[in-house]
Design a protein around this motif. Structure first.
Motif, PDB file in Angstrom:
ATOM      1  N   PRO A 174       0.873  -1.301  -0.005  1.00  0.00           N
ATOM      2  CA  PRO A 174       0.203   0.163   0.153  1.00  0.00           C
ATOM      3  C   PRO A 174       0.353   1.198  -0.139  1.00  0.00           C
ATOM      4  CG  PRO A 174      -0.324  -1.351   1.304  1.00  0.00           C
ATOM      5  CD  PRO A 174       0.489  -2.273   0.638  1.00  0.00           C
ATOM      6  N   MET A 175       2.342   1.540   0.522  1.00  0.00           N
ATOM      7  CA  MET A 175       2.840   2.466   1.343  1.00  0.00           C
ATOM      8  C   MET A 175       3.578   2.894  -0.682  1.00  0.00           C
ATOM      9  SD  MET A 175       3.728   4.764   2.578  1.00  0.00           S
ATOM     10  CE  MET A 175       3.038   4.617   4.105  1.00  0.00           C
ATOM     11  N   ARG A 179       2.921   5.776  -2.847  1.00  0.00           N
ATOM     12  CA  ARG A 179       3.996   7.145  -3.200  1.00  0.00           C
ATOM     13  C   ARG A 179       3.960   7.011  -4.665  1.00  0.00           C
ATOM     14  NH1 ARG A 179       7.195   4.145   0.325  1.00  0.00           N
ATOM     15  NH2 ARG A 179       8.702   2.286  -1.624  1.00  0.00           N
ATOM     16  N   ARG A 180       4.018   5.926  -5.631  1.00  0.00           N
ATOM     17  CA  ARG A 180       4.132   5.578  -6.908  1.00  0.00           C
ATOM     18  C   ARG A 180       2.817   6.466  -7.487  1.00  0.00           C
ATOM     19  NH1 ARG A 180       2.526   1.518 -11.173  1.00  0.00           N
ATOM     20  NH2 ARG A 180       2.546   0.102  -9.176  1.00  0.00           N
ATOM     21  N   ARG A 181       1.877   6.002  -7.207  1.00  0.00           N
ATOM     22  CA  ARG A 181       0.632   6.616  -7.937  1.00  0.00           C
ATOM     23  C   ARG A 181       0.292   7.775  -7.566  1.00  0.00           C
ATOM     24  NH1 ARG A 181      -1.800   3.199 -11.876  1.00  0.00           N
ATOM     25  NH2 ARG A 181      -1.039   1.318 -11.651  1.00  0.00           N
ATOM     26  N   GLU A 187      10.255   3.823  -8.642  1.00  0.00           N
ATOM     27  CA  GLU A 187      10.170   3.035  -7.682  1.00  0.00           C
ATOM     28  C   GLU A 187      11.951   2.686  -7.068  1.00  0.00           C
ATOM     29  OE1 GLU A 187       8.155   0.503  -8.151  1.00  0.00           O
ATOM     30  OE2 GLU A 187       7.027   1.977  -9.342  1.00  0.00           O
ATOM     31  N   MET A 188      11.758   1.676  -5.225  1.00  0.00           N
ATOM     32  CA  MET A 188      13.130   2.916  -5.369  1.00  0.00           C
ATOM     33  C   MET A 188      13.903   1.165  -5.548  1.00  0.00           C
ATOM     34  SD  MET A 188      11.908   3.712  -0.981  1.00  0.00           S
ATOM     35  CE  MET A 188      12.494   3.742  -0.538  1.00  0.00           C
ATOM     36  N   LEU A 267      -2.702 -10.921  -2.982  1.00  0.00           N
ATOM     37  CA  LEU A 267      -1.187 -10.775  -2.643  1.00  0.00           C
ATOM     38  C   LEU A 267      -1.113 -10.843  -1.112  1.00  0.00           C
ATOM     39  CD1 LEU A 267       1.487 -10.945  -4.060  1.00  0.00           C
ATOM     40  CD2 LEU A 267       0.967  -9.124  -4.424  1.00  0.00           C
ATOM     41  N   TRP A 268      -2.352  -9.394  -0.441  1.00  0.00           N
ATOM     42  CA  TRP A 268      -1.406  -8.675   0.883  1.00  0.00           C
ATOM     43  C   TRP A 268      -1.590  -9.829   1.695  1.00  0.00           C
ATOM     44  CZ3 TRP A 268      -4.365  -3.242  -0.675  1.00  0.00           C
ATOM     45  CH2 TRP A 268      -3.461  -2.792  -1.335  1.00  0.00           C
TER      46      TRP A 268
END
Length: 293
Positions: A174-175, A179-181, A187-188, A267-268
């Protein structure tokens, strides 16, 4: 039931087509025994969901550019489509055409196509991928995949304008999605790559039992990459490019958005995701593995 047409090069079978019946899902279990020996070559699985024109162009490219790398192609047609038209000299590889009476999911189709692969390498290839120029990308992909401890090789993906696409991603927590959306940050890490074009050693594909079919349309590639990396295997980027013209359907369709959210939720909640998050570090992104060294 699926209908299968096995189309061979004219030198092997002069224009004849054999029609075979493929068992329904459930009549055979997942391959649990890894075959000790594999034949040289690469088998490519392509799933078409009404992509007839793209598939025709892709197959002709494979025939023209990659005939020395590709020994067999399994084309699964999820919707009614015409049979691909071969070049004048015929297909230089064996073409197996599978026609689904009922459409199946992304992972299920590829799993069935590659379930009994005896070639040394397997490839999952999207129908909306195109090769760049007259260079065979599969030579470099196979070479990268044959190195020790490599679980999967992938190319650089570009759009039709030549711009590099974002095919390398970190785990979609989720984090990370926030950050991306919402924040537009890059991406890190490279934790997984999308499945538009993946080449794996057959021994790895069979050991993983392919894609997890509990996912539908989304996150199959995330799960596959995490599972092979949890085994201590690496993702290898080959120095080749392919054109990927795909667009994310979940941004245009509520039905696809629903499938995407369901897959993310699965997935989560999965042990694969939980274990991957526990092991992910900046160092693991550098050495390409989140599992055993």
């Amino acid at each position: 039931m699926q209908v299968v047409n096995r189309i061979r090069h004219p030198a092997i079978m002069t224009g004849q087509i054999r029609r075979l019946c493929v068992p329904r899902r459930g009549q055979y279990g997942p391959m649990s025994v890894i075959q000790p020996l594999f034949q040289p070559g690469l088998v490519v699985s392509v799933v078409s969901h009404g992509h007839g024109d793209m598939v025709q162009a892709l197959l002709l490219q494979l025939a023209h550019v990659s005939s020395t790398s590709v020994s067999r192609v399994v084309l699964t047609q999820n919707l009614p489509e015409p049979e691909p038209v071969p070049p004048a000299s015929g297909w230089p590889f064996e073409l197996l055409r599978v026609v689904n009476v009922v459409p199946l999911g992304f992972g299920t189709n590829h799993n069935r196509a590659l379930a009994h692969a005896t070639e040394a390498f397997v490839c999952v290839l999207n129908p909306d991928v195109a090769l760049v120029g007259n260079s065979d990308p599969f030579k470099a992909l196979i070479s990268a995949c044959g190195a020790p401890n490599i679980g999967c090789a992938y190319p650089v993906q570009i759009d039709p304008a030549g711009r590099v696409q974002g095919s390398e991603r970190e785990v979609p927590s989720p984090m990370a999605l926030l950050r991306r959306r919402l924040l537009g940050r890059q991406e890190m890490r490279v934790d997984w790559v999308n499945a538009a074009c993946l080449v794996l050693p057959s021994v790895v594909w069979h050991a993983l039992n392919g894609f997890d079919e509990r996912y539908f349309m989304y996150c199959e590639d995330v799960d596959l990459c995490l599972r092979l990396r949890l085994r201590g295997l690496h993702l290898a980027k080959a120095p080749v490019r392919v054109i990927h013209a795909g667009q994310r359907a979940s941004s245009r369709s509520l039905k696809h958005l629903g499938w995407h959210l369901q897959s993310l939720w699965r997935l989560w909640r999965s042990p694969v995701y939980t274990r991957a998050l526990q092991l992910l570090t900046a160092q693991s992104a550098d050495n390409g593995t989140i599992g055993a060294p």
